[in-house]
Design a protein around this motif. Structure first.
Motif, PDB file in Angstrom:
ATOM      1  N   SER A 144      25.428 -12.533 -11.923  1.00 47.49           N
ATOM      2  CA  SER A 144      24.242 -13.388 -11.863  1.00 47.49           C
ATOM      3  C   SER A 144      23.995 -13.837 -10.431  1.00 47.49           C
ATOM      4  CB  SER A 144      24.388 -14.564 -12.828  1.00 47.49           C
ATOM      5  OG  SER A 144      25.466 -15.383 -12.456  1.00 47.49           O
ATOM      6  N   HIS A 145      23.527 -15.054 -10.251  1.00 46.52           N
ATOM      7  CA  HIS A 145      23.164 -15.542  -8.920  1.00 46.52           C
ATOM      8  C   HIS A 145      24.422 -16.014  -8.205  1.00 46.52           C
ATOM      9  CE1 HIS A 145      20.005 -16.537  -6.132  1.00 46.52           C
ATOM     10  NE2 HIS A 145      20.576 -17.704  -5.900  1.00 46.52           N
ATOM     11  N   SER A 166      20.728 -15.776  -1.165  1.00 37.20           N
ATOM     12  CA  SER A 166      19.677 -16.515  -1.849  1.00 37.20           C
ATOM     13  C   SER A 166      18.605 -16.944  -0.839  1.00 37.20           C
ATOM     14  CB  SER A 166      20.262 -17.696  -2.613  1.00 37.20           C
ATOM     15  OG  SER A 166      19.326 -18.242  -3.504  1.00 37.20           O
ATOM     16  N   GLY A 186       9.699 -11.499 -10.649  1.00 41.01           N
ATOM     17  CA  GLY A 186      10.255 -11.031 -11.920  1.00 41.01           C
ATOM     18  C   GLY A 186       9.349 -10.037 -12.609  1.00 41.01           C
ATOM     19  N   THR A 224       9.714 -20.221 -12.590  1.00 35.30           N
ATOM     20  CA  THR A 224      11.163 -20.174 -12.395  1.00 35.30           C
ATOM     21  C   THR A 224      11.626 -21.109 -11.281  1.00 35.30           C
ATOM     22  OG1 THR A 224      11.204 -17.876 -13.129  1.00 35.30           O
ATOM     23  CG2 THR A 224      13.098 -18.631 -11.897  1.00 35.30           C
ATOM     24  N   ASN A 274      22.534  -7.725 -11.362  1.00 35.78           N
ATOM     25  CA  ASN A 274      21.433  -7.399 -12.265  1.00 35.78           C
ATOM     26  C   ASN A 274      21.292  -8.375 -13.430  1.00 35.78           C
ATOM     27  OD1 ASN A 274      23.558  -6.576 -13.883  1.00 35.78           O
ATOM     28  ND2 ASN A 274      22.780  -4.508 -14.222  1.00 35.78           N
ATOM     29  N   ALA A 275      22.107  -9.434 -13.467  1.00 37.05           N
ATOM     30  CA  ALA A 275      21.971 -10.470 -14.483  1.00 37.05           C
ATOM     31  C   ALA A 275      21.503 -11.791 -13.859  1.00 37.05           C
ATOM     32  CB  ALA A 275      23.301 -10.671 -15.206  1.00 37.05           C
ATOM     33  N   ASP A 276      20.943 -11.732 -12.677  1.00 38.79           N
ATOM     34  CA  ASP A 276      20.482 -12.911 -11.948  1.00 38.79           C
ATOM     35  C   ASP A 276      19.224 -13.466 -12.624  1.00 38.79           C
ATOM     36  OD1 ASP A 276      19.613 -14.789 -10.017  1.00 38.79           O
ATOM     37  OD2 ASP A 276      20.286 -13.526  -8.363  1.00 38.79           O
ATOM     38  N   LYS A 277      19.284 -14.709 -13.045  1.00 32.98           N
ATOM     39  CA  LYS A 277      18.135 -15.360 -13.697  1.00 32.98           C
ATOM     40  C   LYS A 277      17.313 -16.195 -12.708  1.00 32.98           C
ATOM     41  CE  LYS A 277      19.223 -14.069 -17.902  1.00 32.98           C
ATOM     42  NZ  LYS A 277      19.196 -12.628 -17.976  1.00 32.98           N
ATOM     43  N   LEU A 278      17.914 -16.596 -11.586  1.00 32.00           N
ATOM     44  CA  LEU A 278      17.186 -17.401 -10.605  1.00 32.00           C
ATOM     45  C   LEU A 278      16.352 -16.521  -9.683  1.00 32.00           C
ATOM     46  CD1 LEU A 278      16.554 -20.190  -9.477  1.00 32.00           C
ATOM     47  CD2 LEU A 278      18.543 -19.946  -7.970  1.00 32.00           C
ATOM     48  N   PRO A 336      15.337 -12.745  -9.774  1.00 36.75           N
ATOM     49  CA  PRO A 336      15.433 -11.506 -10.551  1.00 36.75           C
ATOM     50  C   PRO A 336      15.738 -10.280  -9.673  1.00 36.75           C
ATOM     51  CG  PRO A 336      13.428 -12.727 -11.095  1.00 36.75           C
ATOM     52  CD  PRO A 336      14.043 -13.394  -9.909  1.00 36.75           C
TER      53      PRO A 336
END
Length: 181
Positions: free
Chosen positions: A153-154, A18, A65, A76, A120-124, A126
């Motif tokens: 995700s993240h 991150s 994103g 975001t 590939n499902a990371d919302k924080l 992208p």
């Protein structure tokens, strides 16, 4: 360069996830030789690394994103606004700062081999951040690889299972040892 305490400064790798991944890419794209005439002895030393392996890094705060999406303490990343400082208060300041802190604008063919692992499902952060970084690095002729974790995700509970990929990357690019298949 001289080895200090068994560390070869010409064989350094850096890793993080991150924000730490962002810092790793920043060192990978902007690290360089020290200034021999610097007053401070620390500034005489190189900040270059020879390999990067990281997880889900922000790479372009001005296209976050999607093209043109500003995330310099807004959108975001609005909850992280204090980290961006006072220059993030205006659109002009965000544009300038966004370019200065985004590793994607510093890619060169000479950047160190870089591995990114991203869900590939990371919302924080992208997945687009890693995909566009990889695309630009590849076009520049740099060595770069993206490993996509489906549905993750993240961060993910079994992320430790991906650590051997980082170790293999460093073995290959710092020690010249090819990973076992």
């Amino acid at each position: 360069m001289q080895r200090v305490g068994g560390v070869n400064p010409d064989k350094l790798g850096i890793s993080g996830g991150s924000a730490g991944g962002h810092l790793s890419l920043t060192m990978g794209t902007q690290g360089g030789p020290g200034k021999p005439d610097a007053k401070d002895p620390i500034d005489r030393e190189s900040s270059a690394v020879q390999a990067v392996a990281c997880f889900f890094p922000p790479t372009d705060f001005l296209n976050y994103g999607q093209a043109g999406e500003d995330a310099v303490g807004v959108g975001t990343l609005k909850n992280f606004k204090p980290a961006f400082g006072p220059r993030s208060e205006t659109p002009e300041g965000r544009q300038t700062l966004g370019k200065e802190i985004s590793p994607i604008y510093f890619i060169t063919p000479k950047m160190p081999p870089t591995l990114i692992i991203h869900g590939n499902a990371d919302k924080l952060v992208p997945i687009q951040q890693s995909e566009t970084f990889l695309e630009k690095a590849t076009k520049a002729g740099a060595t770069a690889k993206l490993v996509v974790r489906e549905g993750k995700s993240h961060g993910w509970p079994d992320i430790l299972n991906d650590y051997p990929l980082l170790a293999d990357w460093f073995d290959e690019h710092l020690r010249g040892i090819k990973p076992a298949k």
